[in-house]
Design an enzyme around this catalytic site. Structure first.
Site, PDB file in Angstrom:
ATOM      1  N   PRO A 181      -2.670   1.515   3.004  1.00 42.40           N
ATOM      2  CA  PRO A 181      -1.941   1.971   4.193  1.00 42.40           C
ATOM      3  C   PRO A 181      -2.552   1.367   5.455  1.00 42.40           C
ATOM      4  O   PRO A 181      -3.765   1.398   5.653  1.00 42.40           O
ATOM      5  CB  PRO A 181      -2.144   3.492   4.147  1.00 42.40           C
ATOM      6  CG  PRO A 181      -2.429   3.805   2.713  1.00 42.40           C
ATOM      7  CD  PRO A 181      -3.184   2.630   2.207  1.00 42.40           C
ATOM      8  N   GLU A 182      -1.702   0.786   6.296  1.00 39.73           N
ATOM      9  CA  GLU A 182      -2.145   0.206   7.542  1.00 39.73           C
ATOM     10  C   GLU A 182      -1.646   1.076   8.692  1.00 39.73           C
ATOM     11  O   GLU A 182      -1.089   2.151   8.462  1.00 39.73           O
ATOM     12  CB  GLU A 182      -1.672  -1.238   7.637  1.00 39.73           C
ATOM     13  CG  GLU A 182      -2.227  -2.105   6.501  1.00 39.73           C
ATOM     14  CD  GLU A 182      -1.832  -3.574   6.590  1.00 39.73           C
ATOM     15  OE1 GLU A 182      -1.215  -3.961   7.606  1.00 39.73           O
ATOM     16  OE2 GLU A 182      -2.137  -4.334   5.651  1.00 39.73           O
TER      17      GLU A 182
ATOM     18  N   ARG B 223      -7.803   5.869  -6.145  1.00 45.78           N
ATOM     19  CA  ARG B 223      -9.023   5.067  -6.130  1.00 45.78           C
ATOM     20  C   ARG B 223     -10.187   5.763  -5.414  1.00 45.78           C
ATOM     21  O   ARG B 223     -11.307   5.280  -5.435  1.00 45.78           O
ATOM     22  CB  ARG B 223      -8.744   3.701  -5.494  1.00 45.78           C
ATOM     23  CG  ARG B 223      -7.694   2.907  -6.267  1.00 45.78           C
ATOM     24  CD  ARG B 223      -7.435   1.555  -5.653  1.00 45.78           C
ATOM     25  NE  ARG B 223      -8.593   0.675  -5.756  1.00 45.78           N
ATOM     26  CZ  ARG B 223      -8.613  -0.577  -5.288  1.00 45.78           C
ATOM     27  NH1 ARG B 223      -7.545  -1.069  -4.673  1.00 45.78           N
ATOM     28  NH2 ARG B 223      -9.694  -1.318  -5.420  1.00 45.78           N
TER      29      ARG B 223
END
Length: 271
Positions: A2-3, A107
């Site tokens: 996600p940016e 993750r």
């Protein structure tokens, strides 16, 4: 990962709904990137006043303290009146009077960190070196050019560093450089004032457009309502290696910079 657009889209999807909610319970799953920094039960009874964003961090302002949330490489937030039983990758639940905010992160590179204030050491460690916000008036073309003149690294790497302008991640750096007609490997210090102005505008335009389109869903991003983003459908170069440039028809190339994929058109971005 996600940016900035995805984080901003996530913020907008639940900020109004959680504002004013009182925390009733906190559930912690497997350890995340950093410890939360508070006994979770000490959050019970506090009220969520607002949700802000700084770079790729979400800041949940409480009536006493602030929670800094980072989505890491694969994290996502969901907010609903009730959540199903926690799964393997559900590592944080904030149960409030208005619903449950859940962090899912396969993750586990994400984080939830408590700080007493945004100027507390815990918060400064995470936020203190971030550059200006690209969608605010603090991001100006002249200051941007001056900062680039002091950097000898490749412009793509300078954008990704985040200490000049924050939140221009890999997808949007490639797209902004294409829009500005600048090759990603050129040294930042060699970019002239007019070209820097083009890149400044391109960064703002690309990020604003991505927010408008709900971000990019390349794998599994969704906002707090479970909705996917659609910016990737109109990407000019990102993830289009081997395909024709939408402007000149030349084959889009992919190179590696700092272990990240960079996409560009060798004709539209000659220098």
């Amino acid at each position: 990962m996600p940016e900035l657009p995805e984080v901003e889209v996530t913020r907008r999807s639940f900020a109004d709904r959680i504002a004013g909610a009182r925390i009733e319970a906190v559930r912690m799953g497997k350890p995340l990137r950093w410890p939360i920094g508070i006994v979770p039960d000490e959050l019970v009874g506090r009220t969520v006043l607002a949700v802000r964003r700084r770079g790729k961090y979400l800041l949940l302002d409480l009536d006493s303290g602030v929670l800094l949330v980072h989505l890491g490489m694969s994290g996502s937030l969901s907010f609903a009146p009730a959540q199903p039983d926690a799964g393997t990758h559900d590592h944080f639940d904030l149960m409030t009077t208005k619903g449950v905010l859940r962090l899912n992160d396969p993750r586990r590179f994400g984080a939830v960190v408590f700080a007493q204030r945004v100027d507390s050491p815990e918060a400064v460690k995470l936020l203190g070196r971030l550059g200006v916000e690209p969608l605010t008036d603090d991001f100006d073309a002249a200051g941007f050019h001056a900062a680039l003149k002091a950097r000898n690294a490749a412009i793509k790497q300078v954008l990704l560093a985040g200490d000049i302008v924050v939140g221009v991640g890999n997808i949007y750096a490639s797209e902004a450089l294409f829009l500005a007609r600048i090759r990603p490997t050129i040294k930042a210090s060699r970019i002239t004032k007019p070209r820097a102005a083009r890149l400044w505008q391109a960064v703002r335009d690309v990020l604003a457009r991505a927010v408008e389109k709900g971000g990019s869903t390349l794998r599994d991003f969704s906002n707090a309502d479970g909705q996917a983003g659609y910016f990737q459908l109109e990407a000019m170069v990102y993830d289009r290696a081997g395909e024709p440039c939408r402007v000149c028809g030349t084959t889009i190339r992919c190179i590696r910079q700092g272990q990240r994929a960079t996409y560009f058109c060798p004709i539209c971005q000659k220098s």
